[in-house]
Structure formats: C-alpha cells, structure tokens
Design a protein around this motif. Structure first.
Motif, short mmCIF file in Angstrom:
data_model
loop_
_atom_site.label_atom_id
_atom_site.label_comp_id
_atom_site.label_asym_id
_atom_site.label_seq_id
_atom_site.Cartn_x
_atom_site.Cartn_y
_atom_site.Cartn_z
N GLU A 1 37.75 -142.55 90.42
CA GLU A 1 39.14 -141.96 90.21
C GLU A 1 39.95 -141.54 91.12
O GLU A 1 41.13 -141.93 91.20
CB GLU A 1 38.85 -141.14 88.80
CG GLU A 1 38.30 -141.35 87.57
CD GLU A 1 38.19 -140.33 86.59
OE1 GLU A 1 38.79 -140.55 85.58
OE2 GLU A 1 37.79 -139.36 87.02
N ASP A 2 39.34 -140.73 92.06
CA ASP A 2 40.17 -140.48 93.18
C ASP A 2 40.42 -141.30 94.21
O ASP A 2 41.82 -141.64 94.54
CB ASP A 2 39.23 -139.22 94.06
CG ASP A 2 40.06 -138.67 95.18
OD1 ASP A 2 40.82 -137.78 94.84
OD2 ASP A 2 39.99 -139.24 96.26
N LEU A 3 39.77 -142.40 94.36
CA LEU A 3 39.92 -143.46 95.33
C LEU A 3 41.04 -144.41 94.69
O LEU A 3 42.07 -144.84 95.48
CB LEU A 3 38.50 -144.28 95.67
CG LEU A 3 38.75 -145.53 96.55
CD1 LEU A 3 38.87 -144.78 97.90
CD2 LEU A 3 37.62 -146.18 96.32
N LEU A 4 40.70 -144.68 93.52
CA LEU A 4 41.70 -145.77 92.79
C LEU A 4 43.04 -145.24 92.30
O LEU A 4 44.02 -145.83 92.61
CB LEU A 4 41.06 -146.36 91.41
CG LEU A 4 39.76 -147.09 91.88
CD1 LEU A 4 38.89 -147.36 90.61
CD2 LEU A 4 39.95 -148.40 92.81
N TYR B 1 45.67 -129.13 80.02
CA TYR B 1 44.34 -129.28 80.08
C TYR B 1 44.06 -130.32 81.24
O TYR B 1 43.25 -129.95 82.05
CB TYR B 1 43.86 -129.83 79.07
CG TYR B 1 42.06 -129.78 78.81
CD1 TYR B 1 41.50 -128.64 78.36
CD2 TYR B 1 41.56 -130.84 79.06
CE1 TYR B 1 40.25 -128.97 78.05
CE2 TYR B 1 40.12 -130.98 79.03
CZ TYR B 1 39.48 -129.76 78.56
OH TYR B 1 37.95 -129.93 78.45
N ARG B 2 44.88 -131.28 81.18
CA ARG B 2 44.84 -132.28 82.28
C ARG B 2 44.96 -131.94 83.71
O ARG B 2 44.46 -132.26 84.53
CB ARG B 2 45.50 -133.66 82.02
CG ARG B 2 45.07 -134.55 80.67
CD ARG B 2 45.72 -135.75 80.51
NE ARG B 2 45.61 -136.33 79.18
CZ ARG B 2 46.31 -136.54 78.23
NH1 ARG B 2 47.40 -135.76 78.51
NH2 ARG B 2 46.28 -136.84 77.07
N SER C 1 44.31 -142.62 75.17
CA SER C 1 45.06 -141.69 75.82
C SER C 1 44.88 -141.69 77.33
O SER C 1 43.92 -142.48 77.91
CB SER C 1 44.39 -140.39 75.22
OG SER C 1 42.94 -140.52 75.57
N PRO C 2 45.63 -141.11 78.24
CA PRO C 2 45.54 -141.02 79.59
C PRO C 2 44.15 -140.60 80.25
O PRO C 2 43.61 -139.82 79.40
CB PRO C 2 46.78 -140.23 79.81
CG PRO C 2 47.62 -140.15 78.94
CD PRO C 2 46.72 -140.13 77.66
N TYR C 3 43.76 -141.27 81.23
CA TYR C 3 42.65 -140.82 82.07
C TYR C 3 42.90 -139.54 82.81
O TYR C 3 43.98 -139.08 83.59
CB TYR C 3 42.46 -141.74 83.07
CG TYR C 3 41.44 -142.90 82.34
CD1 TYR C 3 40.21 -142.82 82.47
CD2 TYR C 3 42.08 -143.77 81.55
CE1 TYR C 3 39.13 -144.05 82.02
CE2 TYR C 3 41.59 -144.86 80.88
CZ TYR C 3 40.11 -144.91 81.19
OH TYR C 3 39.27 -145.93 80.43
N TYR C 4 41.79 -138.61 82.86
CA TYR C 4 41.82 -137.48 83.79
C TYR C 4 40.56 -137.47 84.71
O TYR C 4 39.38 -138.45 83.97
CB TYR C 4 42.21 -136.03 83.09
CG TYR C 4 41.45 -135.83 82.04
CD1 TYR C 4 40.42 -134.72 81.97
CD2 TYR C 4 41.68 -136.08 80.69
CE1 TYR C 4 39.64 -134.36 81.09
CE2 TYR C 4 40.98 -135.72 79.65
CZ TYR C 4 39.85 -134.80 79.82
OH TYR C 4 39.01 -134.60 78.87
N TYR C 5 40.24 -136.38 85.12
CA TYR C 5 38.95 -136.45 86.21
C TYR C 5 37.74 -136.08 85.05
O TYR C 5 37.64 -134.89 84.70
CB TYR C 5 39.15 -135.58 87.28
CG TYR C 5 40.11 -136.10 88.09
CD1 TYR C 5 39.69 -137.07 89.15
CD2 TYR C 5 41.37 -135.71 88.38
CE1 TYR C 5 40.39 -137.79 89.97
CE2 TYR C 5 42.47 -136.11 89.20
CZ TYR C 5 41.80 -136.90 90.22
OH TYR C 5 42.70 -137.51 90.92
#
Length: 352
Positions: free
Chosen positions: A140-143, A197-198, A161-165
């Motif tokens: 997730e960090d790299l992309l 929260y995100r 819904s949107p992605y988070y870590y």
C-alpha cells in the motif's frame, strides 16, 4: 486468516455427511439474509444473486485490488517485480499473532528469514496466498493509496469504500489514551467519522515506517472483543456482486492487458501449484479473508473444457458458533461450487 483452499478433487462430496453439512450452510444463508450474500456466474451468465448488492466488510478479500494495482505498475514499468526488498522492511509492519501466522508461514514457504531479501513479486504473492498483512501494508505504501483507490472507479465498482492501511488500522483501535476507560474509548471510536479514522490510521502508518519501537505499543490486552468488532466493522467494504465481477474480469482473459494478466496469474492463481488442480483446470484463482466476525471469499475457475465460473460469498456479524460452523464447512462448500454441477443447482434453487 482463512486457511486457503487447495481443492482435493477425489473427495466424495456427495456422501451423506458432507451433504448434510453443506445443507447446513445453505440453510444458514437462506435464513440470515442480513449476514450473508452470494453471487455465482457460469460462462458470463449470472445464475445466483442472493443479496449481492449488500455492502459488507471485505477483510483480506480487499487485497485483490492491491494485486491488480501491483500488476498495473509492473506493466507500466514503474516497478520491477524482481526488485529485492529486505525482509526487515516488511517486518516494520508485522504485529505478531494478529494474522493467524500468515507472515511467518509465508517466510517459511520461501525459506527466508529476517536478514534476507525477497522480490516484490514474492511480496505480492505472500499478500494473496498467505494473506500477510505486513506485505499488504508495505505494498500500500509502495503503490500509493491514491493509485489503489483509482481502481475502484476504473473497475466500475459501485459501492466500494476507499482503502486505508491494514496494519495501521488494527493499531487504531488499541491505542486507547491512558486517561480514559475502555467504555469511553469504545464510544469515541464508534462516533469517529470514517474520514478521521482513515487519517489517524495514516498517522499510525507513518509512525510504523519511521519508528521501530512504535509497533510495540500494540497489546492484546488492549484489544477486547468490543474493540475488535469496531475494527472489523470499519474495514474496507464492498459487495459480493462487485467481487464476483472482479473475478469474472480476471477469468475472462481479455479484460486486462496481456502484461497485467500475466502478473495477476502469477499472484492470484496460487492454487494452480497443486498438481491435482493442474490436471483439471486451466485457471483457478482465489482470495478470501476473515476476522472474528467475518468470512469472505472470491474465486474463479476455467476448466479444461473452457467452462468458466466465478463466485463471491460474504458473511458478516457472525456469532462464534456461526463462524465455527461455516469455517468447518468452508473448503467443502467452495469445492462443491467449483466441482459439482448438481450442488450448484441445489444452491441456486434454494436461494432464488
């Protein structure tokens, strides 16, 4: 973490005991429409859609779209899949005992340890086959979350819904301020807007990346069942209909470009390493996920006669006994959908 399926084709799936167990799953789905959804397509024709548009948390099934973005960036030459990464970089995001042993099992499978390097392709494969949350957080960090989230629109996913870590999200619920009690913290988390929260999860991610000591703030004693439920409910969400369509797109062999498809085959089709599957199928890909309250699964198959099938089934808000029952029958349920036409017809008839 779900113990991923390697289909055993010689199992007698029509025996009385198995039939009774499978009927138990069908009955549960039928009687619990708020907890279950399933969508099934054969040769591009949807034959079953039971609550397929019901929004539900995905757990690790959400990692499929991260794999798609990984394939996109490899094809665009933004990433070299053979580039090596120190295992120590991944371990920044590893919280022991929170992934069912996935991360450690992945490292064992490729015979790597903390001082070794692994390739980006191996990291993506570990994210899907073993469901390593540490690998997921690293990718997730790299992309880039923005790039991953762009796929929601590109793939025309109507409710995603949107992605988070991932790992940072787990940390989110257990970082209770010292001056407040758990009841107050639980109420604050429930009331917290999802955008905040995100954002807090992103702050946790940056701390994990920069400070090796930060991950030690996680403690199981601070993660009660109530807090686990809040974390589970706030995971990235979508629908069984959306994830069946994703499986159908991958299985079609013509939706994605050749370069993207090639990487997806290497990442998603881990069940094809099984000789029994190779004897029967041309393609078989799968990704599921679980928490204490969730079981999700999405898969696709093309057999040697070019019969194509894609399916997604999601469960949420399960009690402990309900989850144990479904887990007990999980592999047989999936294998029966894939290999037994009579069972598919029984399932379709029961849930129409």
């Amino acid at each position: 973490m779900i113990k991923q399926l390697l289909i055993c084709l010689f199992i007698m799936i029509t025996s009385g005991a198995y039939a009774q167990s499978l009927q138990e799953v069908i009955t549960f789905i039928k009687n619990n429409p708020q907890k279950a959804s399933i969508v099934l397509t054969e040769n591009d024709k949807t034959l079953l859609n039971f609550n397929g548009n019901q929004l539900m948390p995905l757990a690790s099934a959400a990692k499929t779209i991260i794999a798609i973005e990984f394939a996109n960036q490899v094809e665009a030459k933004k990433l070299d899949p053979q580039q090596n990464v120190p295992v120590s970089e991944l371990n920044k995001y590893y919280i022991p005992f929170t992934d069912g042993g996935a991360h450690i099992e992945w490292l064992k499978s490729i015979r790597k340890k903390a001082g070794d390097d692994v390739s980006l392709l191996q990291i993506a494969q570990g994210m899907i086959r073993f469901s390593s949350n540490a690998n997921t957080e690293y990718l997730e960090d790299l992309l880039g979350l923005e790039n991953i989230n762009r796929n929601i629109k590109t793939l025309k996913l109507s409710q995603h819904s949107p992605y988070y870590y991932f790992t940072a999200g787990a940390l989110m619920t257990c970082l209770k301020p010292e001056k407040i009690d758990e009841q107050t913290w639980t109420a604050q988390l429930k009331a917290m807007p999802m955008n905040e929260y995100r954002k807090r999860s992103e702050i946790n991610h940056l701390k994990l990346k920069a400070d090796p000591e930060f991950i030690k703030t996680f403690s199981f004693k601070n993660l009660s069942s109530k807090l686990q439920k809040i974390w589970s409910d706030r995971l990235v969400a979508s629908t069984a209909a959306d994830y069946e369509r994703i499986m159908q797109k991958i299985n079609s062999r013509h939706y994605f470009s050749t370069g993207v498809q090639d990487i997806l085959d290497q990442v998603m089709e881990w069940p094809m390493t099984n000789p029994g599957n190779q004897a029967v199928f041309k393609h078989l890909g799968q990704k599921g996920g679980s928490t204490a309250f969730i079981l999700t699964d999405a898969f696709y198959v093309t057999n040697k006669k070019d019969f194509k099938l894609s399916c997604a089934f999601f469960f949420n808000n399960l009690t402990e006994n309900e989850k144990l029952m479904i887990e007990r029958n999980f592999g047989m349920f999936e294998a029966s959908i894939i290999t037994d036409d009579a069972f598919r017809q029984q399932l379709i008839s029961a849930l129409k």
